[in-house]
Design an enzyme around this catalytic site. Structure first.
Site, PDB file in Angstrom:
ATOM      1  N   TRP A 149      17.382  13.251 -12.160  1.00 44.82           N
ATOM      2  CA  TRP A 149      17.655  11.831 -11.995  1.00 44.82           C
ATOM      3  C   TRP A 149      16.363  11.044 -12.104  1.00 44.82           C
ATOM      4  O   TRP A 149      15.268  11.600 -12.051  1.00 44.82           O
ATOM      5  CB  TRP A 149      18.421  11.530 -10.710  1.00 44.82           C
ATOM      6  CG  TRP A 149      17.844  12.071  -9.405  1.00 44.82           C
ATOM      7  CD1 TRP A 149      16.774  12.915  -9.234  1.00 44.82           C
ATOM      8  CD2 TRP A 149      18.336  11.803  -8.102  1.00 44.82           C
ATOM      9  NE1 TRP A 149      16.559  13.182  -7.916  1.00 44.82           N
ATOM     10  CE2 TRP A 149      17.514  12.514  -7.184  1.00 44.82           C
ATOM     11  CE3 TRP A 149      19.375  11.048  -7.605  1.00 44.82           C
ATOM     12  CZ2 TRP A 149      17.705  12.466  -5.800  1.00 44.82           C
ATOM     13  CZ3 TRP A 149      19.569  11.005  -6.224  1.00 44.82           C
ATOM     14  CH2 TRP A 149      18.740  11.707  -5.352  1.00 44.82           C
ATOM     15  N   ASN A 150      16.519   9.719 -12.296  1.00 46.67           N
ATOM     16  CA  ASN A 150      15.373   8.863 -12.577  1.00 46.67           C
ATOM     17  C   ASN A 150      15.377   7.622 -11.694  1.00 46.67           C
ATOM     18  O   ASN A 150      16.422   7.209 -11.172  1.00 46.67           O
ATOM     19  CB  ASN A 150      15.403   8.385 -14.033  1.00 46.67           C
ATOM     20  CG  ASN A 150      15.408   9.515 -15.026  1.00 46.67           C
ATOM     21  OD1 ASN A 150      14.545  10.377 -14.985  1.00 46.67           O
ATOM     22  ND2 ASN A 150      16.384   9.508 -15.926  1.00 46.67           N
ATOM     23  N   ASP A 178      25.208 -12.857 -18.408  1.00 47.21           N
ATOM     24  CA  ASP A 178      24.655 -14.032 -17.724  1.00 47.21           C
ATOM     25  C   ASP A 178      25.721 -14.629 -16.819  1.00 47.21           C
ATOM     26  O   ASP A 178      26.777 -15.062 -17.298  1.00 47.21           O
ATOM     27  CB  ASP A 178      24.230 -15.104 -18.733  1.00 47.21           C
ATOM     28  CG  ASP A 178      23.045 -14.709 -19.588  1.00 47.21           C
ATOM     29  OD1 ASP A 178      22.385 -13.709 -19.261  1.00 47.21           O
ATOM     30  OD2 ASP A 178      22.793 -15.404 -20.596  1.00 47.21           O
ATOM     31  N   HIS A 210      22.679 -18.021 -13.081  1.00 47.68           N
ATOM     32  CA  HIS A 210      21.484 -17.794 -13.898  1.00 47.68           C
ATOM     33  C   HIS A 210      20.807 -19.112 -14.264  1.00 47.68           C
ATOM     34  O   HIS A 210      19.595 -19.147 -14.447  1.00 47.68           O
ATOM     35  CB  HIS A 210      21.888 -17.020 -15.155  1.00 47.68           C
ATOM     36  CG  HIS A 210      20.780 -16.780 -16.130  1.00 47.68           C
ATOM     37  ND1 HIS A 210      19.541 -16.326 -15.752  1.00 47.68           N
ATOM     38  CD2 HIS A 210      20.731 -16.920 -17.489  1.00 47.68           C
ATOM     39  CE1 HIS A 210      18.771 -16.197 -16.816  1.00 47.68           C
ATOM     40  NE2 HIS A 210      19.475 -16.561 -17.881  1.00 47.68           N
TER      41      HIS A 210
END
Length: 273
Positions: free
Chosen positions: A62-63, A76, A80
């Site tokens: 995993w990262n 968006d 935003h």
């Protein structure tokens, strides 16, 4: 399983319907929009390994990832933009999920954009499209097909020249038409953002963001494979991550479309009719 859902699954399994992925791959090389130096910029994506079948985790990989909310193919939300900051249900985790699914109306301007990278979609272009395909329905995703996603390098994709970026988008009057008169769910583009590259110089600046988000509408940026969608007849599912107070999110945008042969026949009928 209810008959309606069983029919949907059968149509997907038999190929009468298919799913088109409208999402760009997301990684450290994904282009990110640039801003003038006086403003804070969003970082590109970075990935750091936590463990990969080693002493830090012998059986798992995993990262850790770091990126801005508006990186790659992204959503968006109304919050935003300053025009949407006080609206109800304006953040990623508060948007009713029903609003994230809707019919797709694909407006093809690839020929115009090939001649002019600063092309703006005008109300008369929408009128011409509607004359051929029917009025854009309430709750639709309006997707601007420009061919921009075919640009393979970040340099070509961002297309930044001495006076800033150059890419197609919407004229303010068109954004107002779609948001207020057609009451669309939102717009989607193949470019890095939903405004034209030169929109920072417009009056007002970034009119599509200001108009759409002020009306509680959404944006989808960095789409691909719009050439696989018919002008009408597809359904788009665009669900952002449920980020608390999120202004946007990378996401995987999917379209359910008729089998290609039927879509081509429909397009031919539209052209002949």
């Amino acid at each position: 399983m209810p008959a309606l859902l069983a029919e949907l699954i059968d149509a997907l399994d038999t190929g009468r319907l298919r799913i088109v992925d409208l999402t760009q791959p997301l990684g450290p090389d994904t282009p990110v929009i640039g801003l003038p130096t006086q403003f804070a910029s969003s970082p590109g994506m970075s990935i750091e390994v936590i463990s990969r079948y080693d002493q830090n985790g012998p059986a798992w990989y995993w990262n850790t990832i770091r990126l801005g909310e508006h990186t790659g193919t992204h959503f968006d939300a109304p919050v935003h933009w300053i025009t949407g900051k006080d609206l109800p249900d304006n953040t990623c985790e508060t948007i009713p999920v029903r609003r994230l699914v809707g019919p797709a109306c694909v407006i093809d301007v690839t020929v115009e954009v090939a001649k002019n990278p600063d092309f703006l979609l005008m109300p008369e272009h929408v009128a011409a499209w509607e004359k051929q395909h029917g009025t854009i329905p309430r709750g639709a995703w309006v997707l601007l097909r420009t061919g921009w996603s075919k640009r393979n390098s970040a340099r070509e994709f961002l297309n930044v020249l001495g006076d800033g970026p150059h890419s197609p988008g919407f004229h303010k009057s068109t954004s107002e038409l779609l948001a207020r008169e057609r009451d669309v769910t939102g717009v989607g583009v193949e470019t890095v953002g939903t405004d034209a590259g030169q929109a920072g110089r417009f009056d007002p600046p970034f009119p599509n963001h200001a108009t759409m988000h002020g009306a509680g509408k959404f944006g989808l940026a960095s789409l691909r494979n719009l050439d696989e969608l018919p002008p009408t007849g597809a359904v788009v599912i665009a669900a952002p991550l449920k980020i608390v107070n999120g202004s946007g999110s990378p996401l995987r945008v999917l379209a359910i479309v008729p089998e290609r042969r039927k879509a081509r026949a429909r397009a031919a009928d539209d052209a002949g009719g």
